[in-house]
Write an enzyme that holds these catalytic residues in place. Structure first.
Site, mmCIF file in Angstrom:
data_model
loop_
_atom_site.group_PDB
_atom_site.id
_atom_site.type_symbol
_atom_site.label_atom_id
_atom_site.label_comp_id
_atom_site.label_asym_id
_atom_site.label_seq_id
_atom_site.Cartn_x
_atom_site.Cartn_y
_atom_site.Cartn_z
ATOM 1 N N CYS A 30 0.804 -1.233 0.000
ATOM 2 C CA CYS A 30 0.000 0.000 0.000
ATOM 3 C C CYS A 30 0.833 1.277 0.000
ATOM 4 O O CYS A 30 0.287 2.364 -0.204
ATOM 5 C CB CYS A 30 -0.928 0.013 1.202
ATOM 6 S SG CYS A 30 -1.929 -1.480 1.361
ATOM 7 N N HIS A 45 -3.772 7.001 6.087
ATOM 8 C CA HIS A 45 -3.870 5.710 5.407
ATOM 9 C C HIS A 45 -5.254 5.124 5.694
ATOM 10 O O HIS A 45 -5.934 4.657 4.782
ATOM 11 C CB HIS A 45 -2.759 4.777 5.867
ATOM 12 C CG HIS A 45 -2.696 3.508 5.104
ATOM 13 N ND1 HIS A 45 -2.553 3.472 3.739
ATOM 14 C CD2 HIS A 45 -2.782 2.204 5.504
ATOM 15 C CE1 HIS A 45 -2.552 2.210 3.315
ATOM 16 N NE2 HIS A 45 -2.687 1.425 4.366
ATOM 17 N N GLU A 53 -1.679 3.910 13.328
ATOM 18 C CA GLU A 53 -1.640 5.249 12.745
ATOM 19 C C GLU A 53 -2.035 6.323 13.744
ATOM 20 O O GLU A 53 -1.458 7.410 13.754
ATOM 21 C CB GLU A 53 -2.530 5.314 11.513
ATOM 22 C CG GLU A 53 -2.336 6.586 10.708
ATOM 23 C CD GLU A 53 -2.962 6.523 9.326
ATOM 24 O OE1 GLU A 53 -2.599 7.373 8.484
ATOM 25 O OE2 GLU A 53 -3.804 5.648 9.078
ATOM 26 N N LYS A 81 -10.713 6.720 2.460
ATOM 27 C CA LYS A 81 -11.007 5.342 2.019
ATOM 28 C C LYS A 81 -12.464 4.917 2.235
ATOM 29 O O LYS A 81 -12.949 4.072 1.489
ATOM 30 C CB LYS A 81 -10.046 4.358 2.682
ATOM 31 C CG LYS A 81 -8.644 4.364 2.075
ATOM 32 C CD LYS A 81 -7.774 3.260 2.639
ATOM 33 C CE LYS A 81 -6.434 3.192 1.921
ATOM 34 N NZ LYS A 81 -5.533 4.316 2.258
ATOM 35 N N HIS A 106 -10.318 1.044 -0.647
ATOM 36 C CA HIS A 106 -8.862 0.861 -0.609
ATOM 37 C C HIS A 106 -8.427 0.347 -1.976
ATOM 38 O O HIS A 106 -8.727 -0.782 -2.356
ATOM 39 C CB HIS A 106 -8.490 -0.140 0.481
ATOM 40 C CG HIS A 106 -7.021 -0.189 0.781
ATOM 41 N ND1 HIS A 106 -6.056 0.201 -0.123
ATOM 42 C CD2 HIS A 106 -6.354 -0.569 1.907
ATOM 43 C CE1 HIS A 106 -4.865 0.040 0.422
ATOM 44 N NE2 HIS A 106 -5.016 -0.418 1.656
ATOM 45 N N PHE A 111 1.710 -3.660 3.935
ATOM 46 C CA PHE A 111 2.149 -4.967 4.419
ATOM 47 C C PHE A 111 3.675 -5.024 4.439
ATOM 48 O O PHE A 111 4.354 -4.453 3.596
ATOM 49 C CB PHE A 111 1.619 -6.070 3.507
ATOM 50 C CG PHE A 111 0.242 -6.562 3.884
ATOM 51 C CD1 PHE A 111 -0.481 -5.975 4.892
ATOM 52 C CD2 PHE A 111 -0.316 -7.631 3.206
ATOM 53 C CE1 PHE A 111 -1.739 -6.431 5.237
ATOM 54 C CE2 PHE A 111 -1.583 -8.104 3.535
ATOM 55 C CZ PHE A 111 -2.292 -7.499 4.556
#
Length: 353
Positions: free
Chosen positions: A122, A247, A258, A276, A281, A342
């Site tokens: 991502c 994010h 976060e 998002k 996403h 990830f």
């Protein structure tokens, strides 16, 4: 300083950046499918999304070629899922190349310069900017067309389902009632130059957690470090950031990480939101689309993207300043966009006027 001189995008919120931005600030709730009829110049949907973006900046691309020549323009494209479904259906390994969208765009535009794909989960859509910047700083390219594109695919959907992080309803990041994320698709492209008029790339921060393959460090230590690196490179104090695009996936692990990182570096007052819940996403394209939204905010926006959720904040997280609907700021100078992927790959970009 590297500048973004042109931006184009497509996602479920619209066919172009202005439409996307207006729908975002209005908090328009759409499904997570692109509504426009994409061009069909290639077998891969992600490449056709790139072509859609190119049509929005064709004149600027033509001017770029005239200005620098075909050998001095680079292509750097982020993706994670390109061609997986096509490969499963045909067995053709060419579809699986992470450089496929970059190579396709180079050939489509008849360029002769450097090209590469970026695939760091991502964070890919922000890491294209650091790669593009190095290409220009080291004299390999005079300009770079950078961005991200990703399509929905069966394989990653099955993977996220096995991790139990997909929500059956709209994601609600930072809510105590969160149930996961929504997968979507889209693309965004940027023309980057060292001169000309445009949005300044003031700072980029990149770090790695080295913590877990699929779960971020809950303390957000390296995510916070990425934000600090970007701030230091931009020569900005935390209070000089006017808005942060999170994010913000809406998973328990990401929200905790976060929120801790934001609180450590920026405190609790700076307006923040995740887009998002509106765009979904978009995986390898997510950070590029969200950077494009930040560009739109700097270019013609005074209304901040709202944080769309159920209003029931998770007080296990540090209390942060989530943007409400119709939040107006008269003068927006500096914005931050976060991307955490990830493998603990973290990327943060700061844009400004």
């Amino acid at each position: 300083m590297i500048k973004i001189t042109k931006t184009a995008a497509i996602c479920n919120m619209g066919d172009n950046l202005e439409e996307i931005f207006q729908n975002i600030v209005a908090g328009k709730l759409c499904d997570f499918k692109i509504k426009s009829c994409l061009p069909t110049v290639d077998d891969l949907r992600c490449n056709n999304m790139l072509v859609h973006c190119v049509t929005q900046m064709q004149q600027e691309v033509n001017d770029l070629i005239q200005k620098y020549g075909k050998k001095r323009i680079g292509i750097v494209i982020a993706t994670t899922n390109t061609g997986i479904d096509n490969f499963e259906d045909t067995g053709n390994y060419e579809y699986l190349k992470m450089s496929n969208p970059a190579e396709f765009l180079k050939d489509y535009l008849d360029l002769d310069g450097f090209y590469c794909g970026i695939s760091t989960a991502c964070s890919s859509g922000i890491k294209v900017f650091s790669t593009a910047r190095r290409l220009m700083e080291h004299g390999i390219c005079d300009a770079v067309i950078a961005g991200g594109t990703d399509e929905k695919s069966r394989f990653p959907l099955a993977g996220f389902k096995s991790l139990e992080v997909l929500s059956k309803t709209r994601s609600i990041p930072f809510s105590k009632n969160r149930s996961g994320m929504n997968i979507s698709e889209g693309a965004a492209l940027f023309i980057l130059e060292q001169d000309g008029q445009g949005i300044n790339i003031k700072g980029i921060g990149e770090t790695s957690d080295a913590y877990h393959a699929a779960t971020p460090d809950p303390q957000g230590i390296e995510a916070a470090n990425a934000m600090t690196i970007a701030l230091n490179e931009a020569h900005l104090k935390p209070e000089e950031i006017d808005y942060v695009n999170l994010h913000g996936t809406g998973t328990v692990s990401n929200d905790l990480m976060e929120a801790n990182a934001i609180y450590k570096v920026l405190g609790s007052n700076i307006p923040i939101s995740s887009t998002k819940p509106l765009t979904g996403h978009c995986l390898g394209a997510a950070a590029s689309i969200e950077t494009a939204i930040c560009c739109a905010l700097l270019e013609y926006g005074k209304t901040l993207p709202p944080h769309v959720y159920d209003g029931e904040y998770d007080f296990n997280l540090p209390k942060l300043n989530l943007v409400n609907y119709n939040c107006h700021i008269q003068n927006i100078e500096n914005v931050m966009c976060n991307a955490f992927g990830f493998g603990g790959t973290n990327a943060v970009i700061i844009l400004g006027k």
